[in-house]
Design an enzyme around this catalytic site. Structure first.
Site, PDB file in Angstrom:
ATOM      1  CD  GLU A  30     -11.919  -4.576 -12.479  1.00 19.13           C
ATOM      2  OE1 GLU A  30     -10.880  -4.416 -12.643  1.00 19.13           O
ATOM      3  OE2 GLU A  30     -12.575  -3.634 -11.506  1.00 19.13           O
ATOM      4  CB  SER A  44     -11.078   9.324 -27.368  1.00 18.43           C
ATOM      5  OG  SER A  44     -11.326  10.579 -26.792  1.00 18.43           O
ATOM      6  CG  HIS A  48      -4.190   7.843 -30.297  1.00 24.07           C
ATOM      7  ND1 HIS A  48      -4.535   9.164 -30.650  1.00 24.07           N
ATOM      8  CD2 HIS A  48      -4.485   7.725 -28.994  1.00 24.07           C
ATOM      9  CE1 HIS A  48      -5.342   9.600 -29.576  1.00 24.07           C
ATOM     10  NE2 HIS A  48      -5.342   9.068 -28.650  1.00 24.07           N
ATOM     11  CB  VAL A 173      -6.034  -6.110  -4.045  1.00 24.30           C
ATOM     12  CG1 VAL A 173      -4.986  -6.189  -3.432  1.00 24.30           C
ATOM     13  CG2 VAL A 173      -6.112  -7.181  -5.031  1.00 24.30           C
ATOM     14  NE  ARG A 312      -7.048  12.861 -20.650  1.00 22.33           N
ATOM     15  CZ  ARG A 312      -7.999  13.579 -20.637  1.00 22.33           C
ATOM     16  NH1 ARG A 312      -8.355  14.210 -19.539  1.00 22.33           N
ATOM     17  NH2 ARG A 312      -8.164  14.121 -21.832  1.00 22.33           N
ATOM     18  CB  ILE A 337      -1.602   2.814 -17.917  1.00 19.70           C
ATOM     19  CG1 ILE A 337      -0.552   2.081 -17.352  1.00 19.70           C
ATOM     20  CG2 ILE A 337      -1.597   2.590 -19.661  1.00 19.70           C
ATOM     21  CD1 ILE A 337       0.965   2.018 -18.316  1.00 19.70           C
TER      22      ILE A 337
HETATM   23  C1  LIG Z   1     -10.634  11.001 -20.908  1.00 17.80           C
HETATM   24  C2  LIG Z   1      -9.818   9.929 -21.459  1.00 17.80           C
HETATM   25  C3  LIG Z   1      -9.591   9.643 -23.072  1.00 17.80           C
HETATM   26  C4  LIG Z   1      -8.720   8.726 -23.153  1.00 17.80           C
HETATM   27  N1  LIG Z   1      -8.800   8.491 -24.411  1.00 17.80           N
HETATM   28  C5  LIG Z   1      -7.716   7.230 -25.196  1.00 17.80           C
HETATM   29  C6  LIG Z   1      -7.609   7.080 -26.516  1.00 17.80           C
HETATM   30  O1  LIG Z   1      -8.621   7.634 -27.305  1.00 17.80           O
HETATM   31  N2  LIG Z   1      -6.742   6.265 -26.957  1.00 17.80           N
HETATM   32  C7  LIG Z   1      -5.946   5.570 -26.132  1.00 17.80           C
HETATM   33  O2  LIG Z   1      -5.237   4.576 -26.588  1.00 17.80           O
HETATM   34  N3  LIG Z   1      -5.909   5.854 -24.721  1.00 17.80           N
HETATM   35  C8  LIG Z   1      -6.804   6.657 -24.258  1.00 17.80           C
HETATM   36  N4  LIG Z   1      -7.095   6.807 -22.815  1.00 17.80           N
HETATM   37  C9  LIG Z   1      -6.342   6.134 -21.986  1.00 17.80           C
HETATM   38  C10 LIG Z   1      -6.833   4.646 -21.543  1.00 17.80           C
HETATM   39  O3  LIG Z   1      -8.325   4.822 -21.405  1.00 17.80           O
HETATM   40  C11 LIG Z   1      -5.993   4.238 -20.443  1.00 17.80           C
HETATM   41  O4  LIG Z   1      -4.732   4.200 -20.678  1.00 17.80           O
HETATM   42  C12 LIG Z   1      -6.407   2.672 -20.534  1.00 17.80           C
HETATM   43  O5  LIG Z   1      -7.712   2.507 -20.299  1.00 17.80           O
HETATM   44  C13 LIG Z   1      -5.831   2.262 -19.033  1.00 17.80           C
HETATM   45  O6  LIG Z   1      -6.323   0.912 -18.809  1.00 17.80           O
HETATM   46  P1  LIG Z   1      -5.908   0.327 -17.366  1.00 17.80           P
HETATM   47  O7  LIG Z   1      -6.271  -1.202 -17.582  1.00 17.80           O
HETATM   48  O8  LIG Z   1      -4.737   0.642 -16.744  1.00 17.80           O
HETATM   49  O9  LIG Z   1      -6.847   1.137 -16.310  1.00 17.80           O
HETATM   50  P2  LIG Z   1      -8.530   0.852 -15.940  1.00 17.80           P
HETATM   51  O10 LIG Z   1      -9.382   0.749 -17.257  1.00 17.80           O
HETATM   52  O11 LIG Z   1      -8.856   1.906 -15.141  1.00 17.80           O
HETATM   53  O12 LIG Z   1      -8.459  -0.319 -15.327  1.00 17.80           O
HETATM   54  C14 LIG Z   1      -7.908  -0.502 -13.947  1.00 17.80           C
HETATM   55  C15 LIG Z   1      -8.749  -1.381 -13.231  1.00 17.80           C
HETATM   56  O13 LIG Z   1      -8.000  -1.701 -11.899  1.00 17.80           O
HETATM   57  C16 LIG Z   1      -9.322  -1.890 -11.078  1.00 17.80           C
HETATM   58  N5  LIG Z   1      -9.009  -1.767  -9.463  1.00 17.80           N
HETATM   59  C17 LIG Z   1      -8.379  -0.730  -9.021  1.00 17.80           C
HETATM   60  N6  LIG Z   1      -8.193  -0.879  -7.831  1.00 17.80           N
HETATM   61  C18 LIG Z   1      -8.509  -2.165  -7.512  1.00 17.80           C
HETATM   62  C19 LIG Z   1      -8.322  -3.123  -6.344  1.00 17.80           C
HETATM   63  N7  LIG Z   1      -7.902  -2.584  -5.369  1.00 17.80           N
HETATM   64  N8  LIG Z   1      -8.651  -4.361  -6.627  1.00 17.80           N
HETATM   65  C20 LIG Z   1      -9.091  -4.949  -7.626  1.00 17.80           C
HETATM   66  N9  LIG Z   1      -9.211  -4.137  -8.835  1.00 17.80           N
HETATM   67  C21 LIG Z   1      -9.080  -2.691  -8.728  1.00 17.80           C
HETATM   68  C22 LIG Z   1     -10.336  -0.963 -11.303  1.00 17.80           C
HETATM   69  O14 LIG Z   1     -11.755  -1.438 -11.031  1.00 17.80           O
HETATM   70  C23 LIG Z   1     -10.392  -1.103 -12.796  1.00 17.80           C
HETATM   71  O15 LIG Z   1     -11.033  -1.678 -13.550  1.00 17.80           O
HETATM   72  C24 LIG Z   1      -7.880   7.776 -22.328  1.00 17.80           C
HETATM   73  C25 LIG Z   1      -8.275   7.960 -21.039  1.00 17.80           C
HETATM   74  C26 LIG Z   1      -9.156   8.931 -20.442  1.00 17.80           C
HETATM   75  C27 LIG Z   1      -9.412   9.037 -18.995  1.00 17.80           C
END
Ligand SMILES: Cc1cc2nc3c(=O)[nH]c(=O)nc-3n(C[C@H](O)[C@H](O)[C@H](O)COP(=O)(O)OP(=O)(O)OC[C@H]3O[C@@H](n4cnc5c(N)ncnc54)[C@H](O)[C@@H]3O)c2cc1C
Length: 358
Positions: A30, A44, A48, A173, A312, A337
């Site tokens: 990370e 949020s 859901h 990375v 998003r 995602i």
């Molecule tokens: C405005 C908004 C409202 C939402 N509301 C909801 C909701 O109410 N309910 C719901 O189910 N979903 C909701 N979502 C969607 C949900 O938040 C996401 O689908 C979810 O958090 C995605 O998780 P993730 O781990 O894929 O992404 P992230 O949480 O973004 O994690 C990705 C990680 O990768 C890391 N990373 C990136 N590049 C590198 C690299 N080169 N090396 C190492 N690490 C790296 C980042 O630092 C980050 O920590 C919402 C999203 C948004 C933006």
């Protein structure tokens, strides 16, 4: 050499580590100083009701919303994940919207979801007296809840570490080499050899994928969402998550009570070029205020303690993009995602495990 190297420690990477740690060696990389500092805590935080995640939004999204919601219902407390099981109301303001609410219900029943039901305006007002007086009624969605998404990731980390998983923070990375037996991953701190890579880098998934793919099969289309946060002093103003009738593109501007007693108001949904620009704007926050004023009254704006923006990880693909790479099958894309990623995360992690071992 590690069996599974996960790039990204948001809710998706954390859930995948939790799922894979019992079956092989896991390292999670990370770039931030802690888990879930990006999309996962700038949202949020809703688990859901699957009623609102219909298959036209994406077949995987709809399927995983059912399975993910069930996971949180059954396991959140036992695992130690803080949740607020307060349910949600979908509010209809016109006869046409009431017809939409009924259509959601019929669609849900056809998908095997039977816990939602229609409520009259009077019944809704008894439960939520601060709804606007002109509502027509709507849907009761009892399985909706909110989760403390930071604590969720930390809980999953603890469980994964108990099975030997390694979590590396403050490490980005930078490059990936394909080798005869897997991959060599170069980070800002060192080098790792891995049999499989799981790309869970959120809005940076395309950037990571481009390190191994000639042609990345999706393009990132980031959408910002802006919010106000009300302090726990506003507790009791509303009890449930309140939704307006969603349109074709977004679920609209919501009122969302959280497990820590704060209440979030938002989000907007606007395309932006930047993957990182998370500065709130007057335009966005005014749109939140206007949306909320349409839904509820006596809004305690004097208790606002914060504003924030979440970005998003939307792509041009019509669903979550969770597939093996065609060019390098031990590289797994977990991309696009966006919402409902928190809800779907437990099911996504199980799907990734199955995909790897198929
Ligand atoms: C405005 C908004 C409202 C939402 N509301 C909801 C909701 O109410 N309910 C719901 O189910 N979903 C909701 N979502 C969607 C949900 O938040 C996401 O689908 C979810 O958090 C995605 O998780 P993730 O781990 O894929 O992404 P992230 O949480 O973004 O994690 C990705 C990680 O990768 C890391 N990373 C990136 N590049 C590198 C690299 N080169 N090396 C190492 N690490 C790296 C980042 O630092 C980050 O920590 C919402 C999203 C948004 C933006």
């Amino acid at each position: 050499m590690v069996d599974y190297l996960i790039i990204g420690g948001g809710v998706i990477g954390s859930f995948i580590a939790y799922e894979l740690a019992p079956v092989g060696s896991v390292s999670l990389i990370e770039k931030e100083s802690d888990l879930s500092q990006v999309q996962t805590t700038h949202n949020s935080a809703l688990v859901h009701s699957p009623v609102l995640i219909t298959p036209d939004k994406g077949e995987l999204k709809a399927k995983f919303a059912i399975e993910g919601n069930r996971f949180y219902q059954e396991h959140a407390e036992a695992l130690g994940i803080p949740v607020l099981k307060n349910g949600a109301f979908l509010v209809a303001k016109t006869d046409e919207e009431m017809a939409h609410a009924k259509a959601y219900l019929e669609n849900a029943k056809a998908r095997g979801i039977h816990d939602a039901h229609i409520l009259s305006a009077a019944a809704m007002m008894i439960a939520e007296p601060n709804l606007k007086d002109d509502i027509k009624g709507g849907l009761n969605l009892p399985t909706a809840m909110t989760a403390d998404t930071y604590q969720l990731s930390k809980t999953l980390e603890r469980h994964a570490k108990a099975h030997g998983a390694m979590f590396y923070m403050n490490e980005a990375v930078m490059d990936i080499e394909v080798t005869a037996d897997g991959f060599t991953v170069h980070t800002t701190n060192g080098t790792y050899a891995a049999k499989h890579i799981i790309n869970a880098a959120g809005v940076f998934a395309e950037t990571i994928a481009s390190m191994v793919e000639q042609d990345v099969p999706y393009k990132t289309r980031p959408h910002r969402g802006e919010y106000y946060v009300l302090s726990p002093q506003a507790k009791g103003w509303v009890h449930k998550t309140l939704f307006p009738m969603p349109n074709k593109i977004t679920k609209g501007i919501l009122v969302i009570p959280q497990p820590d007693g704060t209440i979030r108001l938002g989000p907007t949904s606007t395309y932006q070029e930047s993957l990182t620009d998370d500065t709130p704007t007057d335009e966005g926050l005014n749109a939140v205020k206007a949306g909320i004023e349409d839904l509820v009254k006596h809004i305690p704006m004097d208790t606002v303690i914060d504003t924030y923006v979440g970005i998003r990880a939307t792509t041009d693909y019509h669903d979550f993009y969770i597939k093996r790479s065609v060019e390098h099958p031990n590289f797994i894309h977990v991309a696009g995602i966006d919402s409902p990623g928190v809800t779907a995360a437990p099911a996504i992690a199980q799907y990734v495990k199955t995909l790897i071992h198929a």
